[in-house]
Design an enzyme around this catalytic site. Structure first.
Site, short mmCIF file in Angstrom:
data_model
loop_
_atom_site.label_atom_id
_atom_site.label_comp_id
_atom_site.label_asym_id
_atom_site.label_seq_id
_atom_site.Cartn_x
_atom_site.Cartn_y
_atom_site.Cartn_z
N HIS A 1 -3.38 6.24 -9.64
CA HIS A 1 -3.60 7.63 -10.01
C HIS A 1 -3.20 8.57 -8.87
CE1 HIS A 1 -6.67 5.74 -12.79
NE2 HIS A 1 -6.02 6.52 -13.62
N GLY B 1 -10.35 9.37 -15.34
CA GLY B 1 -11.19 9.15 -14.17
C GLY B 1 -11.16 7.71 -13.70
N ASP C 1 -5.42 3.89 -6.55
CA ASP C 1 -4.22 4.33 -5.84
C ASP C 1 -3.07 4.66 -6.78
OD1 ASP C 1 -5.49 4.12 -3.44
OD2 ASP C 1 -4.58 2.22 -2.84
#
Length: 282
Positions: free
Chosen positions: A33, A27, A31
């Site tokens: 990811h 989590g 950007d």
């Protein structure tokens, strides 16, 4: 895009899905990811993004409790991107209903060096949760970023050793286009001054790459010079290492002469924040 929180619900959603690509994350998405998601979308029909802060990979003095949990914000980013089909956001109780005493122990020659030396047990925690996610999701493919270069190599080797029918898709490290700083969830811990100074890590590994490509054959000297540059600028470096891409071992003189594919890996602390970076050579 559907968000599911239990293994049972996830597997019900996936029952009739084909060509599944998994993107495991903790989590706090940025950007980098999102580029993982985009790459995953180009390689499969159903993209599953997992969001789970994995206690097993945090050491006793690391930031598990402080690690940002931003699920609502993460889902909004994924929804806007329009690539992910399912977000799997399990609770710790769902992932570990009892203590996880069965673990995956990576090869010490690969896992107890570099990051593994400074973070004992880290890659056991990573390999164990990834193995568990693979078992739960049963993907055909999985995307991992080159930002965590050693992690990528360990996952690739784990899949190979266990004969798992999963293709690992490496995704290029993403950088700030203006500064070159590697995108990382930990960048949010940096104040404005540290954020500006953090670009030195990239410039340092890039300098080592350029020296090697210009013909330098003394990797040890380049590593020590890079470490000293960081120290002189107020950093606390753990390592700057020139290693072979295939096995993360130090190159021989012949490797340098024959331009064996290498990677420069670095980890250093600025203020209270520890950053990593890498750049491939040749």
């Amino acid at each position: 895009m559907k968000v599911v929180h239990t293994i049972k619900d996830l597997q019900a959603e996936l029952a009739d899905k084909k060509n599944i690509v998994l993107v495991p994350t903790m989590g706090n998405l940025h950007d980098g990811h999102l580029q993982l998601m985009k790459t995953a979308g180009a390689h499969g029909d159903t993209v599953v993004a997992s969001v789970f802060v994995n206690r097993l990979q945090f050491g006793p003095n690391e930031d598990f409790d402080q690690y940002p949990r931003t699920l609502e914000e993460d889902c909004a980013k994924l929804e806007a991107q329009g690539v992910v089909d399912i977000v799997f956001a399990p609770s710790e109780k769902d992932m570990y209903p009892e203590p996880q005493v069965f673990t995956v122990q990576p090869d010490p020659k690969l896992a107890d060096i570099l990051e593994g030396f400074y973070r004992p047990g880290f890659f056991t925690g990573v390999a164990t949760v990834v193995m568990k996610l693979f078992s739960i999701v049963r993907p055909n493919k999985a995307a991992f970023g080159k930002k965590d270069y050693q992690q990528l190599r360990i996952i690739q080797k784990m899949v190979e050793q266990f004969g798992m029918p999963i293709e690992i898709i490496p995704v290029e490290l993403q950088r700030n286009q203006q500064t070159g700083l590697a995108l990382s969830s930990r960048n949010r811990y940096l104040n404005d001054k540290e954020l500006e100074e953090a670009t030195l890590l990239y410039r340092t590994v890039k300098g080592v790459k350029e020296a090697l490509e210009a013909g330098s054959s003394d990797a040890d000297a380049l590593e020590e010079k890079a470490m000293e540059t960081l120290r002189q600028n107020g950093w606390q470096p753990d390592y700057v290492a020139v290693v072979r891409r295939k096995d993360l071992l130090a190159p021989t003189k012949d490797d340098l002469l024959t331009r064996e594919p290498l990677v420069v890996l670095a980890a250093a602390k600025i203020g209270t924040t520890r950053l990593i970076d890498n750049i491939e050579v040749f």
